[in-house]
Design an enzyme around this catalytic site. Structure first.
Site, mmCIF file in Angstrom:
data_model
loop_
_atom_site.group_PDB
_atom_site.id
_atom_site.type_symbol
_atom_site.label_atom_id
_atom_site.label_comp_id
_atom_site.label_asym_id
_atom_site.label_seq_id
_atom_site.Cartn_x
_atom_site.Cartn_y
_atom_site.Cartn_z
ATOM 1 N N THR A 121 -2.021 3.687 3.121
ATOM 2 C CA THR A 121 -1.291 3.695 4.398
ATOM 3 C C THR A 121 -2.114 4.435 5.441
ATOM 4 O OG1 THR A 121 0.776 3.642 3.182
ATOM 5 C CG2 THR A 121 0.905 4.354 5.485
ATOM 6 N N GLU A 153 8.303 4.102 -6.086
ATOM 7 C CA GLU A 153 8.094 4.740 -7.377
ATOM 8 C C GLU A 153 9.339 4.503 -8.230
ATOM 9 O OE1 GLU A 153 6.527 8.726 -7.360
ATOM 10 O OE2 GLU A 153 5.601 8.395 -5.420
ATOM 11 N N CYS A 258 5.863 9.323 0.346
ATOM 12 C CA CYS A 258 5.654 8.426 1.490
ATOM 13 C C CYS A 258 6.431 8.805 2.748
ATOM 14 C CB CYS A 258 6.020 6.999 1.090
ATOM 15 S SG CYS A 258 4.847 6.329 -0.087
#
Ligand code: UDX
Length: 433
Positions: A121, A153, A258
């Site tokens: 990312t 995940e 994230c």
């Protein structure tokens, strides 16, 4: 197709194994020889359901291998996928050191017309720097593309095999055709875009989901002032087709590898391009304030923590992973210890990782069993909604007050009250404190 995947972290290993399972010849590269040795033995360095089996079967079939040697792997590769980490740097911006290091390591061995894919990312505009850094170390012509990853995940293998879409951000036609062929077995809609849209799309998806979580958290807080029940409210808004019923559970704020990082990045990116009043900045601040706010409420509820035995159940940031990055347990446990509580931590998978994070600390221990963790507890705090925890038959309390703090609204208020617990969920009617 000959594919190399650079970076054997979470996204890299899953992608390598899945592309191998489609019959491609895949090599995973990492600079860490210990990791590579483990992967060769079929050992995944983290817990992810179904991944170890896939890793073993693809290596046995000869379609997947791992190395630390760029030259042998990259020379024949038609597609090189960069899947290294982009952690938050001190400024909040994504640290692109590993991405650029991968570019410089692979460039000298690149085959004519190879396609270099950035799966990590990265902020919009990064592909141009990637192109320049590679070009500085090679004379062959090549293409660069941005193919962001949307897997979660805990369900990574299934998410990779059944994505909602495959986003291919690329300029050159031949590169698009090659990447479309590579992803064809997924039978997912392919969205072809310019690289900047691919990168922006990834940040937009993650920050929107993070925003949604913060939104429902704030509605839940209001429920506690009004007597409304957040589950009933979700039942109402979820029926609106424009809103939808998924991804709406309130909790202790979003965590993981994230959302916190990507929201920080988009907030900082906004500032850098002169957009100084974005909601991303506020979103990050609100998420940081979420646990301290809940903690204050719990402190009022239990009347202080000194000499209390507290069972903290669920140490990972979410179920089905042993990942503790930005997990609520990392904030809650130190605070409890600081305030004089004795803490027993339990998690179905993450105890070993938690022990490494926390080290030896006075007043803190971990158990392998739920009964042991909760025996004699004055307070039970459920931080992660593991099935083992939510399906556990909590025994009736005996002759002492036991507080049950459910940060994921997984338990029936009435049932726990019948068992004698003083129950506190999130947004479940008027708060008792
Ligand atoms: C996320 C995105 O879902 C995925 O598409 C992206 O590629 C990576 O980031 P992940 O971090 O694995 O995936 O977990 P996810 O299940 O999305 O949960 C993120 C955080 O939000 C967790 O802390 C979770 O507990 C929290 N969450 C999620 C809520 O609090 N409420 C929800 O309704 C959903």
């Amino acid at each position: 197709m000959k594919v190399v995947v650079i970076g054997t972290g979470f996204v890299g290993v899953v992608s390598a194994a899945v592309f191998a399972s489609f019959g491609n010849d895949v090599v995973g590269i990492d600079i860490d020889p210990t990791k590579i040795e483990k992967l060769r033995r079929g050992e995944v360095p983290f817990f992810e359901p179904g991944l170890s089996e896939l890793l073993v079967s693809e290596q046995t079939a000869g379609r997947l291998s791992f190395t630390t040697d760029y030259s042998s792997a990259v020379t024949d590769a038609e597609v090189c996928i960069i899947a290294v980490g982009t952690p938050s740097g001190a400024s909040g911006r994504a640290d692109l050191t590993y991405v650029y290091a991968a570019c410089e390591s692979l460039a000298p061995y690149l085959k004519e017309n190879a396609v270099v894919v950035v799966k990590s990312t990265v902020p919009p505009g990064t592909l141009q720097s990637v192109r320049e850094r590679i070009a500085a170390h090679t004379k062959v012509s090549f293409s660069v593309a941005s193919v962001p990853e949307f897997l979660r995940e805990g369900t990574a293998v299934a998410d990779t095999l059944h994505p909602d879409r495959v986003v291919i951000g690329v300029q050159e036609e031949y590169a698009f055709e090659r990447l479309a062929t590579l992803h064809e077995p997924l039978k997912a809609p392919i969205v072809r875009v310019v690289p900047e849209s691919a990168q922006m799309g990834k940040y937009a998806a993650n920050s929107y989901l993070a925003l949604r979580i913060m939104f429902i958290n704030q509605i839940a807080d209001l429920c506690e002032h009004t007597g409304a029940d957040i589950d009933e409210v979700i039942g109402i808004i979820g029926k609106d087709a424009r809103i939808g019923s998924h991804y709406w559970y309130p909790g202790p704020g979003y965590g993981g590898s994230c959302f916190p990082k990507d929201v920080k990045e988009i907030a900082e990116y906004s500032k850098q391009v002169g957009e100084t009043e974005t909601l991303f900045i506020t979103l990050h601040q609100l998420n940081e304030a979420r646990l301290p706010r809940l903690f204050k409420q719990w402190t009022r509820l239990v009347g202080g923590w000194e000499h209390k035995k507290v069972a903290v159940l669920g140490l990972s940031f979410k179920p089905e992973t042993d990942d503790l990055r930005e997990a609520p347990s990392l904030k809650v446990i130190p605070r409890l210890l600081e305030l004089g509580a004795t803490v027993v931590g339990y998690d179905p998978q993450a105890v070993a990782v938690a022990q490494r994070y926390f080290g030896e600390k006075s007043g803190l221990s971990f158990t392998e069993g739920l009964s042991e963790a909760t025996a004699d507890a004055d307070v039970i705090i459920v931080l992660t909604e593991w099935k083992e925890i939510t399906s556990f038959a909590f025994p009736a309390t005996t002759n002492k007050k036991v507080f049950f703090i459910d940060t994921r609204n997984q338990f029936s208020t009435q049932k726990l009250q019948e068992l004698g617990y003083i129950y506190q969920g999130i947004g479940k009617g008027k708060s008792r404190v």
